[in-house]
Design a protein around this motif. Structure first.
Motif, PDB file in Angstrom:
ATOM      1  N   TYR A  72       0.818  -1.216   0.000  1.00  0.00           N
ATOM      2  CA  TYR A  72       0.000   0.000   0.000  1.00  0.00           C
ATOM      3  C   TYR A  72       0.851   1.265   0.000  1.00  0.00           C
ATOM      4  CZ  TYR A  72      -3.371   3.536   1.297  1.00  0.00           C
ATOM      5  OH  TYR A  72      -4.126   4.672   1.311  1.00  0.00           O
ATOM      6  N   ASN A  73       1.916   1.309   0.801  1.00  0.00           N
ATOM      7  CA  ASN A  73       2.739   2.524   0.900  1.00  0.00           C
ATOM      8  C   ASN A  73       3.411   2.863  -0.423  1.00  0.00           C
ATOM      9  OD1 ASN A  73       2.116   2.971   3.589  1.00  0.00           O
ATOM     10  ND2 ASN A  73       3.819   1.724   4.344  1.00  0.00           N
ATOM     11  N   ILE A  74       3.952   1.832  -1.109  1.00  0.00           N
ATOM     12  CA  ILE A  74       4.642   2.122  -2.370  1.00  0.00           C
ATOM     13  C   ILE A  74       3.625   2.459  -3.464  1.00  0.00           C
ATOM     14  CG2 ILE A  74       4.751  -0.236  -3.322  1.00  0.00           C
ATOM     15  CD1 ILE A  74       7.666   0.424  -4.116  1.00  0.00           C
ATOM     16  N   LEU A  75       2.410   1.914  -3.380  1.00  0.00           N
ATOM     17  CA  LEU A  75       1.359   2.294  -4.324  1.00  0.00           C
ATOM     18  C   LEU A  75       0.985   3.770  -4.148  1.00  0.00           C
ATOM     19  CD1 LEU A  75      -0.974  -0.834  -4.160  1.00  0.00           C
ATOM     20  CD2 LEU A  75       0.191   0.021  -6.193  1.00  0.00           C
ATOM     21  N   GLU A  76       0.934   4.209  -2.906  1.00  0.00           N
ATOM     22  CA  GLU A  76       0.648   5.616  -2.638  1.00  0.00           C
ATOM     23  C   GLU A  76       1.758   6.506  -3.201  1.00  0.00           C
ATOM     24  OE1 GLU A  76      -1.926   7.649  -0.454  1.00  0.00           O
ATOM     25  OE2 GLU A  76      -2.597   6.269  -2.001  1.00  0.00           O
ATOM     26  N   GLU A  77       3.014   6.063  -3.048  1.00  0.00           N
ATOM     27  CA  GLU A  77       4.139   6.836  -3.561  1.00  0.00           C
ATOM     28  C   GLU A  77       4.100   6.867  -5.097  1.00  0.00           C
ATOM     29  OE1 GLU A  77       7.727   9.087  -3.668  1.00  0.00           O
ATOM     30  OE2 GLU A  77       6.109   8.789  -2.224  1.00  0.00           O
ATOM     31  N   ALA A  78       3.759   5.724  -5.708  1.00  0.00           N
ATOM     32  CA  ALA A  78       3.653   5.666  -7.161  1.00  0.00           C
ATOM     33  C   ALA A  78       2.552   6.602  -7.667  1.00  0.00           C
ATOM     34  CB  ALA A  78       3.374   4.230  -7.607  1.00  0.00           C
ATOM     35  N   ARG A  79       1.440   6.633  -6.945  1.00  0.00           N
ATOM     36  CA  ARG A  79       0.342   7.540  -7.312  1.00  0.00           C
ATOM     37  C   ARG A  79       0.793   8.997  -7.241  1.00  0.00           C
ATOM     38  NH1 ARG A  79      -3.824  10.552  -4.879  1.00  0.00           N
ATOM     39  NH2 ARG A  79      -2.922  10.172  -2.832  1.00  0.00           N
TER      40      ARG A  79
END
Length: 264
Positions: A225-232
């Protein structure tokens, strides 16, 4: 926050604004999990709270008795509490089959302290504000999802008095036990939403299924979830420039997207 919303956030459709402080003067709600056989002890404690001028919610998952489900229903619970507390305490009953005017009157009487205990189904889940109500008892709490339990708990703790939430449940599986433990460990809605996401999954982003983990080619919606947020965040930053496709820094990305898209 609910798991479905939390999942959609990773796709950039929504932003999350976090309010991490309680309103001035409010105290964190103390939450305890008890078994059904301990209910008499809970009722004895509630009698003491009522003597301190407290008001109490009792929540039941059912309106009336069901042959299919062995759960405490609101009608029977209302009668049991009326018998237990006697004439000294007024016990009101509210549920979704009542007309709106009737429900409004019952709620108004509770606000005005004409009744001390309100037995209800989840119709009080949102939009109810009675600052003097300081005890929330949720029967068969393992039948509710974490987000719904959190919403129900939020009906108390709305004044400056110490408030309590009592979860009455005998969970039959590990998921039910984890829900009870999570509720007792935190009052943070975002933490609970993440736990609910891990337990139930977010469902389909473009579809109707409301549970289960959607499959991705690269990431896991729970673990990553954290890296998905960063990617977004980075993706939003890139496309904020309308000419990003011509930027030399993003030629490899642009070519990759073009090769995987049916559209120009």
């Amino acid at each position: 926050p609910i798991p479905r919303t939390l999942a959609i956030t990773a796709f950039g459709e929504m932003d999350v604004s976090i309010i991490d402080q309680m309103p001035a003067g409010r105290k964190p709600i103390i939450t305890r999990w008890v078994k059904h056989e301990q209910l008499d002890t809970v009722l004895a404690w509630i009698k003491g709270e009522l003597e301190k001028d407290a008001q109490v919610y009792f929540i039941s998952p059912l309106i009336e008795e069901s042959e299919a489900l062995d759960l405490k229903n609101a009608v029977a619970l209302h009668q049991e509490l009326t018998d237990f507390f006697g004439d000294s305490v007024t016990v009101a009953l509210m549920h979704g089959r009542m007309k709106n005017d009737e429900k409004d009157q019952i709620m108004q009487d509770f606000k005005e302290r004409k009744s001390q205990i309100l037995v209800s189904t989840t119709v009080i889940e949102v939009g109810v504000n009675v600052p003097n109500a300081t005890v929330m008892v949720i029967m068969d709490a393992d039948r509710f999802g974490l987000s719904q339990l959190h919403q129900l708990r939020g009906r108390v703790g709305r004044g400056d008095k110490q408030s309590y939430c009592v979860l009455v449940a005998n969970p039959k599986n590990d998921t039910g036990k984890k829900r009870m433990q999570a509720m007792c460990e935190t009052t943070d809605g975002f933490v609970l939403a993440e736990e609910d996401l891990k337990m139930r999954g977010s469902g389909e982003i473009f579809g109707t299924r409301q549970s289960g983990i959607p499959e991705f080619q690269v990431a896991d919606i729970v673990e990553d979830y954290n890296i998905l947020e960063e990617a977004r965040r980075v993706a939003s930053q890139i496309v904020s420039d309308s000419n990003w496709r011509e930027d030399p820094d993003w030629q490899v990305l642009e070519a990759h997207l073009r090769s995987r898209s049916e559209f120009d």
